[in-house]
Scaffold this motif. Structure first.
Motif, PDB file in Angstrom:
ATOM      1  N   SER A   1       8.667   8.135  -6.340  1.00  0.00           N
ATOM      2  CA  SER A   1       8.645   7.511  -5.018  1.00  0.00           C
ATOM      3  C   SER A   1       7.936   6.160  -5.073  1.00  0.00           C
ATOM      4  O   SER A   1       8.294   5.239  -4.343  1.00  0.00           O
ATOM      5  N   GLY A   2       6.971   6.040  -5.964  1.00  0.00           N
ATOM      6  CA  GLY A   2       6.323   4.736  -6.155  1.00  0.00           C
ATOM      7  C   GLY A   2       7.314   3.715  -6.667  1.00  0.00           C
ATOM      8  O   GLY A   2       7.377   2.573  -6.188  1.00  0.00           O
ATOM      9  N   LEU A   3       8.096   4.088  -7.638  1.00  0.00           N
ATOM     10  CA  LEU A   3       9.062   3.174  -8.237  1.00  0.00           C
ATOM     11  C   LEU A   3      10.174   2.839  -7.235  1.00  0.00           C
ATOM     12  O   LEU A   3      10.631   1.701  -7.149  1.00  0.00           O
TER      13      LEU A   3
ATOM     14  N   SER B   1       0.867  -1.168   0.000  1.00  0.00           N
ATOM     15  CA  SER B   1       0.000   0.000   0.000  1.00  0.00           C
ATOM     16  C   SER B   1       0.902   1.215   0.000  1.00  0.00           C
ATOM     17  O   SER B   1       1.684   1.450   0.910  1.00  0.00           O
ATOM     18  N   HIS B   2       0.857   1.907  -1.083  1.00  0.00           N
ATOM     19  CA  HIS B   2       1.687   3.094  -1.234  1.00  0.00           C
ATOM     20  C   HIS B   2       0.845   4.102  -1.987  1.00  0.00           C
ATOM     21  O   HIS B   2       0.146   3.741  -2.937  1.00  0.00           O
ATOM     22  N   ARG B   3       0.917   5.334  -1.557  1.00  0.00           N
ATOM     23  CA  ARG B   3       0.013   6.328  -2.153  1.00  0.00           C
ATOM     24  C   ARG B   3       0.311   6.610  -3.611  1.00  0.00           C
ATOM     25  O   ARG B   3      -0.475   7.251  -4.298  1.00  0.00           O
TER      26      ARG B   3
ATOM     27  N   SER C   1      20.406   5.319  -9.335  1.00  0.00           N
ATOM     28  CA  SER C   1      19.372   4.441  -8.789  1.00  0.00           C
ATOM     29  C   SER C   1      18.143   5.291  -8.493  1.00  0.00           C
ATOM     30  O   SER C   1      18.219   6.523  -8.502  1.00  0.00           O
ATOM     31  N   MET C   2      17.025   4.637  -8.219  1.00  0.00           N
ATOM     32  CA  MET C   2      15.814   5.398  -7.923  1.00  0.00           C
ATOM     33  C   MET C   2      15.973   6.206  -6.639  1.00  0.00           C
ATOM     34  O   MET C   2      15.388   7.267  -6.497  1.00  0.00           O
ATOM     35  N   ARG C   3      16.778   5.668  -5.707  1.00  0.00           N
ATOM     36  CA  ARG C   3      17.037   6.417  -4.473  1.00  0.00           C
ATOM     37  C   ARG C   3      17.690   7.763  -4.805  1.00  0.00           C
ATOM     38  O   ARG C   3      17.264   8.809  -4.324  1.00  0.00           O
TER      39      ARG C   3
ATOM     40  N   VAL D   1       3.484  14.945 -10.123  1.00  0.00           N
ATOM     41  CA  VAL D   1       3.285  13.602 -10.680  1.00  0.00           C
ATOM     42  C   VAL D   1       4.621  12.880 -10.775  1.00  0.00           C
ATOM     43  O   VAL D   1       4.748  11.704 -10.393  1.00  0.00           O
ATOM     44  N   ILE D   2       5.638  13.586 -11.269  1.00  0.00           N
ATOM     45  CA  ILE D   2       6.956  12.971 -11.437  1.00  0.00           C
ATOM     46  C   ILE D   2       7.487  12.479 -10.090  1.00  0.00           C
ATOM     47  O   ILE D   2       7.951  11.348  -9.961  1.00  0.00           O
TER      48      ILE D   2
END
Ligand SMILES: *[C@@H]1O[C@H](CO)[C@@H](O)[C@H](O)[C@H]1NC(C)=O
Ligand SMILES: *[C@@H]1O[C@H](CO)[C@@H](O)[C@H](O)[C@H]1NC(C)=O
Ligand SMILES: *[C@@H]1O[C@H](CO)[C@@H](O)[C@H](O)[C@H]1NC(C)=O
Ligand SMILES: *[C@@H]1O[C@H](CO)[C@@H](O)[C@H](O)[C@H]1NC(C)=O
Ligand SMILES: *[C@@H]1O[C@H](CO)[C@@H](O)[C@H](O)[C@H]1NC(C)=O
Ligand SMILES: *[C@@H]1O[C@H](CO)[C@@H](O)[C@H](O)[C@H]1NC(C)=O
Ligand SMILES: *[C@@H]1O[C@H](CO)[C@@H](O)[C@H](O)[C@H]1NC(C)=O
Length: 676
Positions: A457-459, A402-404, A612-614, A451-452
């Protein structure tokens, strides 16, 4: 002594003689098993024997007589001037008339000089006499009438009586039809009741008493007779006579039946075996029988059709709502939806409720019948069962995330050749609608960066924060959905994995979307977090520039590569020219520039050079500063050639004839992987 002896001898001789005489003149017969074939019977008029053995004296014909006589003469006396022997008869009869309250004229048991009554007439004469000979002693007829019509000329008292007739229809004695039970109670019987009834007629040769007794079917012979009269029949009955029945119809259609009959001279008539008598036909009112004759087949036909229809309906319904369920799925039970519910929720997957046709199938909007929860149902066609278990397990595990910034996955349903995924409904649809081809509604930079950030943060959550590494495999604008507050939410994650199973590179099929596929992904067929980052880079550029990663002009067959274009502008020193003119002037140009550069960095052909995504998230949030990049940094590191090689390599693939006319979208890219 001698005299005495002679007397005794004479007595015995006499006895012997008498008994011999009696034996030779005693006659008896019994019809227990019906009258078919009519042995020793002479049928006259409209009398017939029905196939099941009923003696049918009259049928539905008006004003006709019917007779049935036992053909052998009966000896009633020892000499012409002698006295009549005792005789006894019993029979079972029934009267059925078309109208329940009226009937033809009844039945009579007859003893007559001839086995026929040729001059007798119908109606009130009951086939016994005619208007001129009625009452004439020369008739020599004895009869017992069961009269159902009141004929005033014969002094009848009612229309339901039993009478003893001698040469005349004016009865010697009559009685209302009925019987006396054991308690001495009189009980009415209705002759035309359609029910079988039994009659006994007994004549005692010594006392000259004639008894007529009646009882309902199956009752024993009542002890008290119904009608009795004392009359010496010696003047009426000749030495040899014939016995039989007579009946006549009037204006009312009626049928008169004899079911069984026995007769005996000098003794009681043999009792009838009632259980062996032929059965009466079913007397139904004609209207009802017609109704049944026509109605029953129609009703049966109708019922059969209904039944067939129902079966077809149930079979079709069963097939329509059929699902696939394997043993291993038991543990995912609560994540499984019933196809029936989804079918009703989406009103049968109507075209009207189609939200879009994307990557792996069509998405429909629906409302769950019970909870009124708005859902989006994705129908993914999938023939192979291979890898399904792993996929479903992953789906269920994703369902627990569950992630917004992820579209909540509520569950799934599996059918033959089809997988259905159930998501929360996102009211604002997918992001791509707001970007390309002069959209009706566009987003300003603030909204876009929100949105970006959300998608990033979702990814990041998928890559690093969830209990295992989940690779999305299909990051792109059309897979980003906007919720009610215009938050970007990643959808469709993990779906590509369904088609991307097998670790053997020989059999690997690259799945993803052209323009978002990292070059090493198409080469090795292996998806990694770095390939997701590459796609995210393409996503950054498309959101900022408002253009698709690849555009192919139909007329010229020219391929436009967004990355190449932005890189070229950067090279010329005016990278900000790449930004979408539709996003308004109120934008932080530094931020736009940073995002564009980050997009290019993420699109680096060398996966090792990508952040990385981080890191991406840190750059976007401003927690870390993007390294001060310049185009020469790419060339300085010797990567520019590789980059350009990578792009031109892609460009060649895109412009190859196989993809002519292709302007983006998803493919199962076996061709690309084949040429890895
Ligand atoms: C009835 O008649 C048959 C011959 O037809 C005879 O054999 C039989 O004994 C008779 N029965 C009685 C009870 O008289
Ligand atoms: C009644 O019976 C007679 C003689 O068998 C036959 O000719 C006639 O058709 C019958 N009538 C009806 C209505 O059955
Ligand atoms: C019978 O009676 C008639 C007259 O009643 C008589 O003429 C006849 O001779 C009698 N016959 C015998 C056999 O007694
Ligand atoms: C009545 O029956 C007798 C025979 O018993 C016959 O001679 C006469 O002609 C019949 N009369 C009518 C009107 O049929
Ligand atoms: C009775 O019938 C006979 C023969 O048919 C006839 O001669 C006689 O006159 C009749 N008697 C009456 C009273 O009609
Ligand atoms: C029939 O009834 C009438 C009138 O009630 C009567 O005069 C006549 O004697 C009766 N006849 C017989 C045979 O009972
Ligand atoms: C028998 O029939 C008579 C005449 O129709 C009637 O008066 C009487 O009430 C009936 N009795 C019963 C018990 O039905």
């Amino acid at each position: 002594m001698f005299l005495k002896l002679f007397t005794v001898f004479f007595f015995f001789f006499n006895l012997l003689f008498q008994s011999q005489e009696t034996t030779s003149q005693s006659t008896n017969f019994t019809y227990n098993d019906g009258f078919n074939p009519p042995t020793d019977l002479s049928l006259q008029g409209i009398t017939t024997v029905t196939p099941n053995g009923l003696l049918k004296l009259t049928n539905y014909t008006v004003q006709k007589t019917g007779h049935a006589f036992y053909t052998k003469p009966i000896r009633f006396k020892d000499s012409p001037n002698g006295t009549v022997y005792s005789f006894s008869t019993t029979f079972v009869f029934a009267i059925h008339s078309q109208i329940p309250i009226l009937s033809g004229h009844g039945i009579a048991f007859v003893v007559a000089p001839n086995p026929s009554l040729p001059y007798a007439t119908a109606s009130q004469y009951i086939g016994l006499f005619n208007i001129t000979n009625n009452g004439n002693d020369t008739n020599q007829v004895f009869a017992v009438e069961l009269d159902t019509i009141r004929s005033t000329e014969f002094n009848d008292t009612d229309d339901n009586h039993v009478g003893i007739d001698i040469n005349s229809l004016k009865s010697e004695r009559t009685s209302l039809a009925g019987w006396w039970d054991e308690k001495g109670q009189f009980k009415n019987l209705t002759l035309i009741s359609r029910k079988p009834m039994q009659v006994w007629v007994d004549y005692d040769g010594r006392t000259h008493k004639i008894d007529v007794t009646m009882a309902p079917f199956n009752e024993d012979k009542p002890r008290r007779p119904l009608v009795s009269v004392v009359r010496d029949l010696s003047s009426v009955i000749r030495q040899d006579m014939f016995v039989g029945f007579s009946s006549a119809t009037g204006s009312v259609l009626s049928e008169h039946f004899i079911l069984g009959w026995s007769f005996r001279v000098n003794g009681e008539a043999p009792p009838l075996a009632l259980s062996r008598l032929p059965k009466l036909p079913r007397f139904e009112p004609k209207r009802i029988s017609d109704f049944f004759k026509i109605g029953m087949p129609l009703i049966s036909l109708f019922l059969i059709f209904c039944f067939i229809f129902l079966i077809c309906f149930l079979v079709r319904r069963r097939r329509k709502f059929a699902e696939e369920m394997d043993e291993w799925e038991k543990e995912f039970g609560k994540n499984r939806f019933r196809f029936k519910d989804l079918y009703y929720a989406t009103k049968g997957f109507k075209e009207k409720d189609l939200l879009g046709t994307g990557g792996f199938g069509s998405v429909y909007k629906g409302v769950m019948p019970g909870t009124k929860l708005e859902i989006a149902v994705k129908r993914v066609s999938h023939e192979s069962r291979q890898g399904m278990k792993e996929f479903v397990a992953e789906i269920v595990s994703i369902g627990r995330m569950s992630h917004r910034n992820l579209v909540p996955l509520l569950g799934y349903c599996r059918r033959r050749g089809e997988l259905l995924l159930v998501y929360d409904f996102m009211p604002n649809g997918s992001l791509d609608k707001y970007l390309y081809n002069t959209p009706e509604v566009t987003l300003n930079w603030k909204q876009r960066i929100k949105v970006i950030l959300g998608v990033a943060s979702g990814l990041f959550y998928l890559h690093e924060e969830w209990e295992q590494v989940v690779i999305h495999r299909d990051v792109k604008a059309s897979n980003v959905l906007l919720d009610g507050e215009l938050n970007g939410r990643l959808g469709d994650f993990g779906l590509a994995r369904l088609y991307d199973h097998g670790s053997d590179p020989q059999t690997t099929h690259v799945v993803g979307t052209l323009g978002y596929l990292a070059p090493e992904h198409t080469r090795t067929g292996r998806a990694t977090t770095a390939t997701d980052v590459f796609a995210f880079g393409a996503f950054l550029l498309e959101v900022t520039c408002g253009r698709r990663p690849i555009e192919i002009k139909h007329e010229t067959d020219e391929t436009f590569l967004l990355v190449e274009w932005v890189f070229a502008l950067w090279n010329k020193g005016n990278i900000l020219d790449a930004k979408d003119p539709n996003m308004g002037y109120e934008c932080d140009e530094k931020e736009v520039e940073m995002v564009l550069k980050l997009g290019l960095l993420c699109s680096h052909p060398d996966p090792r050079a990508r952040p990385s995504m981080r890191q991406v998230l840190q750059y976007l949030r401003g927690d870390a500063k993007l390294p001060d990049l310049s185009p020469s940094d790419f060339s300085g590191s010797g990567m520019i050639l590789g980059l350009q090689d990578g792009f031109s390599e892609l460009g060649m693939s895109y412009s190859s004839s196989v993809f002519k006319g292709f302007t983006g979208g998803s493919i199962a890219d076996s061709l690309l992987s084949g040429g890895r």
